[in-house]
Motif scaffolding. Structure first.
Motif, PDB file in Angstrom:
ATOM      1  N   ASP A 272      -0.065 -13.055  10.671  1.00 25.46           N
ATOM      2  CA  ASP A 272       0.332 -13.308   9.284  1.00 25.46           C
ATOM      3  C   ASP A 272      -0.764 -14.118   8.624  1.00 25.46           C
ATOM      4  OD1 ASP A 272       1.451 -13.864   6.858  1.00 25.46           O
ATOM      5  OD2 ASP A 272       3.348 -14.637   7.640  1.00 25.46           O
ATOM      6  N   CYS A 273      -1.494 -13.469   7.739  1.00 21.36           N
ATOM      7  CA  CYS A 273      -2.660 -14.092   7.108  1.00 21.36           C
ATOM      8  C   CYS A 273      -2.323 -14.768   5.788  1.00 21.36           C
ATOM      9  CB  CYS A 273      -3.739 -13.041   6.888  1.00 21.36           C
ATOM     10  SG  CYS A 273      -4.247 -12.167   8.394  1.00 21.36           S
ATOM     11  N   GLY A 274      -1.037 -14.835   5.447  1.00 17.14           N
ATOM     12  CA  GLY A 274      -0.669 -15.459   4.180  1.00 17.14           C
ATOM     13  C   GLY A 274      -1.118 -14.656   2.981  1.00 17.14           C
ATOM     14  N   TRP A 275      -0.932 -13.341   3.065  1.00 15.83           N
ATOM     15  CA  TRP A 275      -1.357 -12.461   1.984  1.00 15.83           C
ATOM     16  C   TRP A 275      -0.425 -12.541   0.780  1.00 15.83           C
ATOM     17  CZ3 TRP A 275      -2.970  -7.013   4.254  1.00 15.83           C
ATOM     18  CH2 TRP A 275      -4.166  -7.168   4.965  1.00 15.83           C
ATOM     19  N   PRO A 276      -0.961 -12.289  -0.419  1.00 18.46           N
ATOM     20  CA  PRO A 276      -0.124 -12.215  -1.622  1.00 18.46           C
ATOM     21  C   PRO A 276       0.452 -10.816  -1.840  1.00 18.46           C
ATOM     22  CG  PRO A 276      -2.415 -12.033  -2.256  1.00 18.46           C
ATOM     23  CD  PRO A 276      -2.406 -12.225  -0.749  1.00 18.46           C
ATOM     24  N   SER A 277       0.505 -10.007  -0.785  1.00 15.48           N
ATOM     25  CA  SER A 277       0.964  -8.628  -0.869  1.00 15.48           C
ATOM     26  C   SER A 277       1.440  -8.196   0.510  1.00 15.48           C
ATOM     27  CB  SER A 277      -0.173  -7.703  -1.337  1.00 15.48           C
ATOM     28  OG  SER A 277       0.220  -6.332  -1.269  1.00 15.48           O
ATOM     29  N   GLY A 278       2.283  -7.162   0.553  1.00 21.87           N
ATOM     30  CA  GLY A 278       2.711  -6.606   1.815  1.00 21.87           C
ATOM     31  C   GLY A 278       1.841  -5.470   2.296  1.00 21.87           C
ATOM     32  N   THR A 279       0.754  -5.179   1.590  1.00 26.09           N
ATOM     33  CA  THR A 279      -0.120  -4.070   1.967  1.00 26.09           C
ATOM     34  C   THR A 279      -1.538  -4.321   1.486  1.00 26.09           C
ATOM     35  OG1 THR A 279      -0.492  -1.677   1.754  1.00 26.09           O
ATOM     36  CG2 THR A 279       0.459  -2.791  -0.137  1.00 26.09           C
ATOM     37  N   TRP A 280      -2.483  -3.689   2.182  1.00 22.53           N
ATOM     38  CA  TRP A 280      -3.882  -3.746   1.775  1.00 22.53           C
ATOM     39  C   TRP A 280      -4.214  -2.678   0.746  1.00 22.53           C
ATOM     40  CZ3 TRP A 280      -5.985   0.972   2.870  1.00 22.53           C
ATOM     41  CH2 TRP A 280      -5.377   1.739   3.894  1.00 22.53           C
ATOM     42  N   ILE A 281      -3.308  -1.750   0.491  1.00 21.26           N
ATOM     43  CA  ILE A 281      -3.630  -0.595  -0.348  1.00 21.26           C
ATOM     44  C   ILE A 281      -3.646  -0.985  -1.815  1.00 21.26           C
ATOM     45  CG2 ILE A 281      -2.943   1.730  -1.028  1.00 21.26           C
ATOM     46  CD1 ILE A 281      -1.569   1.994   1.693  1.00 21.26           C
ATOM     47  N   ARG A 282      -4.752  -0.754  -2.450  1.00 24.94           N
ATOM     48  CA  ARG A 282      -4.913  -0.922  -3.894  1.00 24.94           C
ATOM     49  C   ARG A 282      -5.759   0.234  -4.416  1.00 24.94           C
ATOM     50  NH1 ARG A 282      -1.522  -4.135  -3.892  1.00 24.94           N
ATOM     51  NH2 ARG A 282      -1.351  -6.156  -4.884  1.00 24.94           N
ATOM     52  N   SER A 283      -5.509   0.629  -5.640  1.00 26.73           N
ATOM     53  CA  SER A 283      -6.368   1.634  -6.259  1.00 26.73           C
ATOM     54  C   SER A 283      -7.614   0.984  -6.825  1.00 26.73           C
ATOM     55  CB  SER A 283      -5.607   2.356  -7.374  1.00 26.73           C
ATOM     56  OG  SER A 283      -6.470   3.233  -8.078  1.00 26.73           O
ATOM     57  N   ALA A 284      -8.701   1.748  -6.851  1.00 26.23           N
ATOM     58  CA  ALA A 284      -9.934   1.279  -7.498  1.00 26.23           C
ATOM     59  C   ALA A 284      -9.796   1.249  -9.011  1.00 26.23           C
ATOM     60  CB  ALA A 284     -11.104   2.175  -7.104  1.00 26.23           C
ATOM     61  N   GLY A 285      -8.707   1.814  -9.526  1.00 22.44           N
ATOM     62  CA  GLY A 285      -8.456   1.741 -10.954  1.00 22.44           C
ATOM     63  C   GLY A 285      -9.295   2.703 -11.774  1.00 22.44           C
TER      64      GLY A 285
END
Length: 524
Positions: free
Chosen positions: A161-174
């Protein structure tokens, strides 16, 4: 386990990428491929004998009054245990970790077939799966001891648990270079958080080590062989296990398979075509319900509405309840909504797009319950452990390009053909900045593995070509193809198709593979 948790596991993780399979060098301390012997003392060489011969202390699964997963397991009659394994298999006398398992004993012990280990993909926790899968397996279910195992780094097994502000690494490049730069910063921040909090675990998180853990579970359960039932990432784990420990699988069912030749940190690359087709099919469905959703009366009009929403989120994040939703998130919402073409899922996606359209046009909107849950997963740290542990496995298996410009060029190259999903499929992720390099090359997969595979031609996560790739590698396998369906992991999802489900459960019941590959038409 509830269906919603199954959908979360399947929708968040996906399929195969572009990394090539390298030749594996096995550490001398690891006993792999040795002739299996009966009982828990199997594979006792290599300093691992004490792990294979350990005694398991079975207990209630609930860890406290707020442990819903544990409570559901207890209510179903399952029991839980911890299995001790080496953190580093090259140093079996060193530090150990505990792998959490659950077991739902066969309710028809007079006709018990054996033990079956379950994995629902992700990578994600699997300890919750036995009660759910017993129902999916119909007449075969009561004849197995069903075992759920949380892979190392996930759930109750040495969680990262890295203390992420999200439950996933997936993001769009936009939609723009500015959006891409935000995605780069996001990915780097996630990797940096893991470097600060979990550096001692990360070097030892990989599919190869999870397969080793699985074999110790087999031995600790006292089984000469096990059966296996895996979906999505679980098919890759199953294929790696079969290659590392030949002869230790009995019945082997692989649902929506990862092509090992495409596995790696860029695991979404290539999925954009299937998702574009699924989005178009959904748009046709929504157009037929324009009176309810107001997204357009034709497929083209609905797709145009989607593009307007994405472009609006690029100009200014959309105010949706307590969230601000930009063009890094809207395409991921679309992507997550295309895991199946069942009406309930299509309705949820249409309702979400309706909310986003309102926010774009009126400046603010309130989310539906389903959209609020999805945004909490994507935009808060409520499920940081899920995304952190999952990413530790993906990045631990194979290295990713370190130069952000590689990803930018790939996004630009595919943007014209796939404006909605190029930024998701080819965008950057934390593996580009991961603080440790993989300790071992990927496992060569292949050989005579008489598995039964299930695949849908419209799979949006592990696309059909991916399943075909593994099918070619596993000599002796048979494949059930579900034609003209946009669904990922149809068997484990419980997708309504009697042809698929009867063939799969018949195999689990009898152990007999079909004489040839099977094609199933859509139902209803």
């Amino acid at each position: 386990m509830t269906a919603s948790r199954t959908v979360r596991r399947m929708r968040t993780v996906v399929a195969a990428g572009l990394a090539a399979v390298a030749t594996a060098a096995l550490p001398s301390a690891v006993a792999e491929g040795a002739e299996p012997r009966p009982g828990p003392g199997a594979s006792a060489d290599g300093g691992l004998g004490r792990f294979y011969s350990q005694h398991l202390a079975w207990k209630d699964c609930a860890l406290g009054p707020d442990d819903q997963v544990g409570r559901e397991l207890d209510e179903a009659g399952a029991r839980c245990a911890g299995v001790t394994v080496p953190l580093d298999y090259a140093r079996p006398d060193g530090r150990t970790i505990t792998i959490a398992i659950s077991r739902l004993a066969a309710s028809d012990p007079a006709h018990r077939i054996g033990t079956m280990i379950l994995n629902g993909g992700g990578p994600g926790p699997a300890i919750d799966m036995p009660p759910y899968m017993r129902g999916i397996m119909k007449q075969a279910g009561p004849r197995y001891d069903l075992v759920g195992m949380d892979p190392r780094s996930l759930g109750r097994s040495a969680p990262v648990d890295c203390g992420w502000p999200s439950g996933t690494w997936i993001r769009s490049a936009g939609e723009s270079r500015r959006s891409f730069d935000r995605a780069v910063a996001f990915a780097k921040d996630l990797a940096d958080r893991c470097a600060r909090t979990s550096g001692d675990l990360l070097p030892h998180v990989s599919t190869r080590n999870i397969a080793r853990d699985m074999d110790i579970v087999r031995g600790a359960l006292g089984e000469r062989t096990i059966s296996y039932n895996g979906a999505s990432y679980g098919t890759y784990l199953g294929a790696v296990y079969a290659s590392m420990f030949p002869g230790r699988l009995d019945r082997d069912l692989l649902d929506s398979s990862v092509d090992p030749a495409r596995w790696g940190p860029r695991l979404l690359a290539g999925t954009e075509t299937a998702n574009d087709r699924a989005l178009a099919a959904w748009a046709g469905w929504a157009a037929g319900r324009d009176a309810e959703y107001g997204l357009g009366g034709t497929r083209a009009e609905v797709l145009a509405t989607v593009r307007r929403v994405v472009r609006a989120s690029a100009r200014e994040p959309l105010a949706v309840g307590r969230y601000r939703v930009d063009d890094g998130t809207v395409p991921v919402l679309l992507f997550n909504g295309l895991g199946t073409d069942e009406d309930a899922a299509r309705a949820d996606l249409a309702a979400s797009v309706r909310v986003l359209k309102q926010a774009a046009e009126e400046g603010r909107a309130e989310p539906t319950e389903a959209l609020d849950e999805e945004l909490a997963f994507l935009l808060t740290g409520a499920e940081s452990r899920y995304g952190s542990g999952q990413t530790a496995i993906v990045c631990g298996d194979a290295a990713a390009p370190r130069d952000p410009e590689v990803y930018w060029r790939d996004v630009q190259r595919h943007r014209k053909d796939s404006p909605s999903f190029a930024g998701v499929a080819y965008g950057i992720n934390p593996c580009a900045f991961w603080p440790v390099r993989p300790r071992e090359p990927l496992t060569p997969v292949g050989g005579h593995v008489p598995a039964l595979m299930v695949a849908a031609t419209g799979d949006t996560r592990t696309d059909y070509a991916s399943s075909q790739g593994l099918h070619r590698l596993l000599r002796g396998s048979r494949m059930i193809t579900l034609r003209d369906a946009y669904v990922h992991a149809p068997y484990q999802r419980g997708y309504p198709n009697d042809c698929v489900n009867d063939a799969a459960n018949g195999y689990l019941l009898t152990g007999r593979l079909p004489e040839t590959d099977v094609t199933c038409a859509p139902q209803g």
